[in-house]
Scaffold this active site. Structure first.
Site, PDB file in Angstrom:
ATOM      1  CB  ALA A  88       5.209 -62.015  18.479  1.00  0.00           C
ATOM      2  CG  HIS A  99       1.432 -55.824  19.727  1.00  0.00           C
ATOM      3  ND1 HIS A  99       2.164 -56.751  20.405  1.00  0.00           N
ATOM      4  CD2 HIS A  99       2.060 -55.172  18.865  1.00  0.00           C
ATOM      5  CE1 HIS A  99       3.286 -56.647  19.532  1.00  0.00           C
ATOM      6  NE2 HIS A  99       3.237 -55.749  18.851  1.00  0.00           N
TER       7      HIS A  99
END
Ligand code: PAF
Length: 291
Positions: free
Chosen positions: A37, A42
């Site tokens: 996700a 990230h």
């Protein structure tokens, strides 16, 4: 969506085969463990890994060991194809997305416990969490093996637990911290932000504002207990419920502090509706004016 060109491997044997050439050529390998996700937070870790290593592996594994029975394992957002696309764009070279049975085959019976820094705050509220994190991260470190691994400061206590794990077990992987990436209103990016309804999202954006204000109060000389209480009261008034903690702690050990006489961290966890948010900021001792 067309499938991404990013190679994906599903077990440790395939992973080792995929990176054997890199290791043989003496290339430095970076690792970014994730539960998928993926968002810009990230991807910033992937880019940071890229600056520290010649090849970057991201992992995608929603680790059941770190979820309690009442937590959101079954509804945790999953989008492997979309994640692979984003990772390829951020400069990742390989995605390791093991199946559950590849990570925890029948008979799996080992767990890793990091005492001390894992015990307060998240450890009190989510007693299974850091054992699950330490176990899966230790496995990922054994399987890779990387030269450098990057973790976000957004999960500040997790970062400290992993540093302790690596130090205590003499794992030769450098741990690098990536700064928290924020939305325009300062909300820390998180996969769980996707759960927020529009009105909840507006409330969620206040968490970072109240924490920043508390940091300013502390630097202006307010007592720790007073700043914590004032911040918790503002969160409650804004609709956060329950508030799991608002705490100023030693930045390395997470021990409680009475005065701001060393580097500290303000950490908070609070709920908006059914979504639990965490955030944290550094608190440096205020300048005394004496140089
Ligand atoms: O921070 C996360 O996404 C997870 O806790 C981690 C480090 C990938 C372990 O499952």
């Amino acid at each position: 969506m067309a499938p991404s060109s990013l190679p994906i491997v599903r077990d440790a044997t395939a992973l080792r085969a995929a990176i054997a050439g890199w290791r043989g050529a003496g290339l430095r390998i970076g690792l970014v463990p994730t539960m998928g996700a993926l968002h810009e937070g990230h991807l910033s870790l992937v880019r940071l890994a890229r600056r520290r290593a010649e090849r970057v592996i991201a992992t995608l594994f929603v680790n059941p060991l770190q979820f309690a029975a009442h937590e959101d394992l079954s509804r945790y957002p999953r989008d492997e194809a979309g994640d692979a696309e984003k990772l390829a764009g951020a400069g990742c070279d390989l995605l390791y997305a093991p199946a559950l049975a590849a990570m925890y085959p029948p008979g799996f019976a080992t767990s890793v416990t990091v005492a001390g820094v894992s015990e307060p705050l998240e450890g009190e509220i989510r007693p299974l969490f850091f054992g699950g994190v330490a176990t899966v991260v230790a496995k990922l470190f054994m399987q890779t093996p990387a030269d450098v691994a990057v973790f976000g400061e957004k999960d500040y206590q997790q970062l400290l637990v992993i540093r302790r794990l690596v130090g205590d077990l003499d794992i030769a992987i450098e741990i690098v911290a990536g700064e928290t990436v924020r939305e325009a209103d300062g909300l820390a990016m998180s996969s769980r932000n996707a759960y927020l309804a529009p009105d909840e999202r507006a409330t969620a954006g206040k968490l970072n504002v109240f924490l920043r204000d508390a940091v300013a109060q502390l630097r202006a000389g307010d007592a720790i207990a007073a700043a914590e209480a004032a911040c918790a009261a503002r969160l409650a008034e804004a609709g956060f419920k329950p508030i799991d903690y608002v705490a100023v702690r030693d930045a390395e050990t997470l021990a409680p502090l009475v005065t701001l006489d060393r580097p500290a961290r303000l950490l908070a966890a609070a709920w908006v509706g059914k979504t639990r948010l965490i955030d944290n900021f550094p608190v440096r001792p205020a300048k005394t004016g004496v140089s």
